[in-house]
Design an enzyme around this catalytic site. Structure first.
Site, PDB file in Angstrom:
ATOM      1  N   ARG A  44       0.807  -1.222   0.000  1.00 48.80           N
ATOM      2  CA  ARG A  44       0.000   0.000   0.000  1.00 48.80           C
ATOM      3  C   ARG A  44       0.836   1.266   0.000  1.00 48.80           C
ATOM      4  O   ARG A  44       0.343   2.342  -0.346  1.00 48.80           O
ATOM      5  CB  ARG A  44      -0.999  -0.038   1.159  1.00 48.80           C
ATOM      6  CG  ARG A  44      -2.051  -1.110   0.926  1.00 48.80           C
ATOM      7  CD  ARG A  44      -2.892  -1.348   2.147  1.00 48.80           C
ATOM      8  NE  ARG A  44      -2.576  -2.601   2.817  1.00 48.80           N
ATOM      9  CZ  ARG A  44      -2.827  -2.846   4.093  1.00 48.80           C
ATOM     10  NH1 ARG A  44      -3.378  -1.931   4.847  1.00 48.80           N
ATOM     11  NH2 ARG A  44      -2.530  -4.015   4.610  1.00 48.80           N
ATOM     12  N   GLU A  81       1.429  -7.249  13.175  1.00 49.18           N
ATOM     13  CA  GLU A  81       0.250  -7.533  13.987  1.00 49.18           C
ATOM     14  C   GLU A  81      -0.265  -8.946  13.744  1.00 49.18           C
ATOM     15  O   GLU A  81      -0.780  -9.586  14.643  1.00 49.18           O
ATOM     16  CB  GLU A  81      -0.828  -6.502  13.621  1.00 49.18           C
ATOM     17  CG  GLU A  81      -1.688  -6.041  14.762  1.00 49.18           C
ATOM     18  CD  GLU A  81      -2.769  -5.070  14.307  1.00 49.18           C
ATOM     19  OE1 GLU A  81      -2.674  -4.508  13.205  1.00 49.18           O
ATOM     20  OE2 GLU A  81      -3.721  -4.903  15.071  1.00 49.18           O
TER      21      GLU A  81
HETATM   22  O1  LIG Z   1       3.181  -1.331  11.760  1.00 49.98           O
HETATM   23  P1  LIG Z   1       3.091  -2.796  11.393  1.00 49.98           P
HETATM   24  O2  LIG Z   1       2.557  -3.651  12.521  1.00 49.98           O
HETATM   25  O3  LIG Z   1       4.381  -3.311  10.894  1.00 49.98           O
HETATM   26  O4  LIG Z   1       2.004  -2.949  10.242  1.00 49.98           O
HETATM   27  C1  LIG Z   1       1.846  -2.039   9.193  1.00 49.98           C
HETATM   28  C2  LIG Z   1       1.950  -2.698   7.846  1.00 49.98           C
HETATM   29  O5  LIG Z   1       0.915  -3.672   7.702  1.00 49.98           O
HETATM   30  C3  LIG Z   1       0.254  -3.463   6.455  1.00 49.98           C
HETATM   31  O6  LIG Z   1       0.840  -4.140   5.409  1.00 49.98           O
HETATM   32  P2  LIG Z   1       0.811  -5.739   5.284  1.00 49.98           P
HETATM   33  O7  LIG Z   1       2.051  -6.292   5.918  1.00 49.98           O
HETATM   34  O8  LIG Z   1      -0.509  -6.231   5.769  1.00 49.98           O
HETATM   35  O9  LIG Z   1       1.002  -5.991   3.739  1.00 49.98           O
HETATM   36  P3  LIG Z   1       0.223  -5.532   2.412  1.00 49.98           P
HETATM   37  O10 LIG Z   1       0.360  -4.023   2.295  1.00 49.98           O
HETATM   38  O11 LIG Z   1       1.000  -6.249   1.357  1.00 49.98           O
HETATM   39  O12 LIG Z   1      -1.207  -5.951   2.520  1.00 49.98           O
HETATM   40  C4  LIG Z   1       0.375  -1.968   6.239  1.00 49.98           C
HETATM   41  O13 LIG Z   1       0.180  -1.610   4.884  1.00 49.98           O
HETATM   42  C5  LIG Z   1       1.771  -1.686   6.724  1.00 49.98           C
HETATM   43  O14 LIG Z   1       2.746  -1.912   5.726  1.00 49.98           O
HETATM   44  N1  LIG Z   2      -5.383  -3.055  11.546  1.00 51.80           N
HETATM   45  C1  LIG Z   2      -4.793  -2.966  10.361  1.00 51.80           C
HETATM   46  N2  LIG Z   2      -5.463  -2.515   9.285  1.00 51.80           N
HETATM   47  C2  LIG Z   2      -4.856  -2.404   8.086  1.00 51.80           C
HETATM   48  N3  LIG Z   2      -3.584  -2.727   7.870  1.00 51.80           N
HETATM   49  C3  LIG Z   2      -2.876  -3.182   8.907  1.00 51.80           C
HETATM   50  N4  LIG Z   2      -1.589  -3.559   9.024  1.00 51.80           N
HETATM   51  C4  LIG Z   2      -1.377  -3.940  10.300  1.00 51.80           C
HETATM   52  N5  LIG Z   2      -2.472  -3.809  11.024  1.00 51.80           N
HETATM   53  C5  LIG Z   2      -3.430  -3.328  10.194  1.00 51.80           C
END
Ligand SMILES: O=P(O)(O)OC[C@H]1O[C@H](OP(=O)(O)OP(=O)(O)O)[C@H](O)[C@@H]1O
Ligand SMILES: Nc1ncnc2[nH]cnc12
Length: 157
Positions: A44, A81
């Site tokens: 994202r 998370e």
């Molecule tokens: O602060 P944190 O606990 O590290 O989490 C934040 C990250 O989690 C989500 O991505 P995700 O890893 O779900 O991957 P994606 O964007 O590929 O869906 C979000 O877009 C951040 O990159």
């Molecule tokens: N609660 C949440 N919603 C969307 N993206 C995430 N990445 C980690 N935690 C998330």
């Protein structure tokens, strides 16, 4: 995902004015700050990073999930998370001494941004700030950024 209040930015993207206003807020903050690198985190951060990079005249460096980048990479593992993951950056994408901004959609536990900053700093870049659209402050991700400034547009409790 059970127990996770998922914050979805795709509805923001459906509204061109809201999307543009979001980008403009970041551009106003970072233009003229001598930033030559915008590093965006897969997936994202690839939505918000490139328009900011173009507007401030910086290059865009993708920080990708494992085995996606074709060239030689450096890697950082991290815990988030809902599991664990790893980010990679191309060797040579960033030069020592460059000023970098890290962009993602959201900070939760901060593990992802911490890994991103480590990659940039290992390459000798100076991380000026991290920028996200959304912060989940209850997860205290800011505390994992080793004092590095974090700028967010909205907090979600
Ligand atoms: O602060 P944190 O606990 O590290 O989490 C934040 C990250 O989690 C989500 O991505 P995700 O890893 O779900 O991957 P994606 O964007 O590929 O869906 C979000 O877009 C951040 O990159
Ligand atoms: N609660 C949440 N919603 C969307 N993206 C995430 N990445 C980690 N935690 C998330």
């Amino acid at each position: 995902m059970a127990g996770i209040m998922f914050q979805d930015i795709t509805t923001l993207l459906l509204n061109p004015k809201a999307f543009k206003d979001t980008i403009d807020l970041f551009v106003e903050r970072y233009k003229g700050k001598n930033i030559s690198v915008v590093a965006g985190i897969e997936a994202r951060g690839f939505i918000f990073g490139p328009p900011i990079a173009l507007a401030i005249g910086a290059k865009f460096v993708p920080l990708r999930k494992p085995r996606k980048l074709p060239g030689e990479v450096i890697s950082e593992k991290y815990i988030l998370e809902y599991g664990r993951d790893c980010l990679e950056m191309h060797v040579g994408a960033v030069k020592s001494g460059e000023r970098a901004l890290v962009v993602d959609d959201l900070i939760a536990t901060g593990g992802t941004l911490c890994a991103a900053m480590n990659l940039l700093e290992r390459a000798g870049a100076e991380v000026v700030e991290c920028a996200c659209v959304i912060e989940l402050p209850d997860l205290k991700g800011r505390e994992r950024l080793n004092g590095k400034p974090l700028y967010v547009l909205v907090e979600s409790h």
